[in-house]
Write an enzyme that holds these catalytic residues in place. Sequence first.
Site, PDB file in Angstrom:
ATOM      1  N   HIS A   1       0.918  -1.095  -0.228  1.00 20.60           N
ATOM      2  CA  HIS A   1       0.006   0.117   0.153  1.00 20.60           C
ATOM      3  C   HIS A   1       0.973   1.304  -0.041  1.00 20.60           C
ATOM      4  O   HIS A   1       1.720   1.326   0.728  1.00 20.60           O
ATOM      5  CB  HIS A   1      -1.114  -0.020   1.248  1.00 20.60           C
ATOM      6  CG  HIS A   1      -2.128   0.764   1.332  1.00 20.60           C
ATOM      7  ND1 HIS A   1      -1.919   2.434   1.175  1.00 20.60           N
ATOM      8  CD2 HIS A   1      -3.311   0.838   1.042  1.00 20.60           C
ATOM      9  CE1 HIS A   1      -3.063   2.911   0.974  1.00 20.60           C
ATOM     10  NE2 HIS A   1      -4.024   2.067   0.932  1.00 20.60           N
TER      11      HIS A   1
ATOM     12  N   ARG B   1      -7.010  10.402   0.205  1.00 17.34           N
ATOM     13  CA  ARG B   1      -6.867  10.677  -1.362  1.00 17.34           C
ATOM     14  C   ARG B   1      -8.145  10.834  -2.026  1.00 17.34           C
ATOM     15  O   ARG B   1      -8.198  11.692  -2.892  1.00 17.34           O
ATOM     16  CB  ARG B   1      -5.854   9.787  -1.847  1.00 17.34           C
ATOM     17  CG  ARG B   1      -4.352  10.295  -1.275  1.00 17.34           C
ATOM     18  CD  ARG B   1      -3.344   9.148  -1.856  1.00 17.34           C
ATOM     19  NE  ARG B   1      -3.520   7.751  -1.263  1.00 17.34           N
ATOM     20  CZ  ARG B   1      -3.455   6.523  -1.932  1.00 17.34           C
ATOM     21  NH1 ARG B   1      -3.418   6.664  -3.055  1.00 17.34           N
ATOM     22  NH2 ARG B   1      -3.717   5.546  -1.312  1.00 17.34           N
TER      23      ARG B   1
END
Length: 506
Positions: free
Chosen positions: A270, A293
């Site tokens: 990740h 995000r």
Amino acid sequence: MLSVLIWVAVMAQVLVAEPTVVVVGGGLAGLSASLEIITEGGRVILVEGENNTGGNSAKASSGINGAGTDVQEKLGIRDSPDLLEKDTLSAGDNENDKKLVKILAENSADAVQFLRNVGVDLTDVNLCGGHSVPRTHWIPSPKEGRPIPAGFEIMKRLRTRLNEIQEKNPESFRLMTQTKMTDIIRKEGKVIGVEVVSVEGEKSQITGDAVILATGGFSADRSADGLLTEYGKDILDFPSTNGPFARGEGVKIARSLGAKLIGMDRIQIHPTAFVDPKDPSAGTKFLAAEALRGKGALLINSDGKRFGNELGRRDYTTRRILNHAKPIEESFQGGSSGRHAAVMLMSEATIDAFGRPAFNFYAIVKKFFVKYNNSDELAKALGVDGSVVKSTLDDYKDIFDKKKEDPFGKKVFPVSAISPTEPIYAAIVVPAIHYTMGGLQIDENARVVDEQGNPIIGLYAAGEVTGGVHGSNRLGGNSLLECVVFGRIAGHSGFSAAREASRSEL
Ligand SMILES: Cc1cc2nc3c(=O)[nH]c(=O)nc-3n(C[C@H](O)[C@H](O)[C@H](O)COP(=O)(O)OP(=O)(O)OC[C@H]3O[C@@H](n4cnc5c(N)ncnc54)[C@H](O)[C@@H]3O)c2cc1C
Ligand SMILES: *[C@@H]1O[C@H](CO)[C@@H](O)[C@H](O)[C@H]1NC(C)=O
Ligand SMILES: *[C@@H]1O[C@H](CO)[C@@H](O)[C@H](O)[C@H]1NC(C)=O
């Protein structure tokens, strides 16, 4: 004569207890399978190695994908199972098991509904990296008070439902915690149970009519003879977002029985795990949820520049960080302890969109974020010229306003750009081992297959312990989805097969 036969058949059904399925692992796949079996009238013995159910499922923070849900329709989002299928295959470089992906996508709206039916308020959606449209369902952020993390709430509600059923019908569900599976038992070629050991070291056997493995992945299996050493040597020193129980035991035990493994070297890093300023070199890291995000957080490097599409695929963003973001010096927020790292930026507006209580947990409780009054202050802390960070933000504003193309190909721009004159919150993030795409190969009925492709009779699997669904790279939100969809399928097919077998034995 006929009526006697019917009478015998009816009595047999009444007198013979419904089959028992042994489910190993109390994460989302295991609880989904359990609830399915009990709802269909079967009995479950759930074996969990830890003190409680939850697994990595309880840590999930961005949500579960559903394509074509009521929630999306209400929000005016046009989506379809076909589009989810396409995004999943594209993210997985078409290495995915196509049949399983189709099943995943077609059952996705139903899976979200399954969780809503047990009381999880999945009425908001996120846009996660690699998706064409917002479809990652999560719990709307409260304006104030405590945040409600999606995974934790999902696991809590499912357990509550199982407990309620157990109260009414104690026979239907038995939970054994602090009990670890150490082997699978076979009799005459058929899987009939598992061997377990308790925390006190006591060994015993738990038998039933079928076994479902829901033991999760191997992102924390770092020992010298562990699966990361075997399949991920190059990344062995990366931190991980997973709990220590993610040791791939289901994979290893089934392999010793002849089960086929698939995609084992496909390990997802990740891109964004928080570096804790109090312990920058910690091996276990807190995930910086993709939803950050998804709600407009930006990534810059220590030179003060953007270096990629914040909403690209996870493997892409990870590569960009490793190749275009240097390790961060100790002088800036404690640094990244020698690891390639990005700085994640948030504004008041993106924080509001993400949810202030959840953000405050990261910023105030964990102290991952530091507040700067404007971009000049941030630049000073980073040790770069103020004009660099200012022009990074000005450029992004032009891209956001569609005056310019993004050089990194970002197409969807959530919430708002960040102004150089407003307060900016910054956290250091690094790539971390997050998810293992590989695992046991299963067929459409969640049966574990052997090296020859034949089902191992009586053995089923679902969730991260399996491989094939995600191909080379998993899309955010597809793992919880896989747990519900294939957990229920494993529960249904394991229970039906056991019931048929016990009836034909009469
Ligand atoms: C921090 C974090 C955030 C995430 N966020 C998301 C997200 O927002 N959306 C998404 O889709 N995915 C997300 N994921 C991925 C997803 O949470 C997991 O892949 C998924 O929950 C796996 O579920 P599971 O049921 O297969 O395994 P788990 O939930 O890990 O459960 C496995 C259980 O099996 C038990 N077990 C293991 N071995 C044994 C044994 N030998 N005997 C008995 N019990 C055993 C473990 O103790 C554990 O409780 C996230 C993962 C992490 C780590
Ligand atoms: C699990 O429970 C035991 C007591 O039975 C305790 O010592 C241990 O710390 C607990 N583990 C976790 C992770 O909470
Ligand atoms: C931001 O401004 C406040 C008051 O205007 C000041 O006290 C604080 O030190 C400033 N922050 C930084 C990081 O300089």
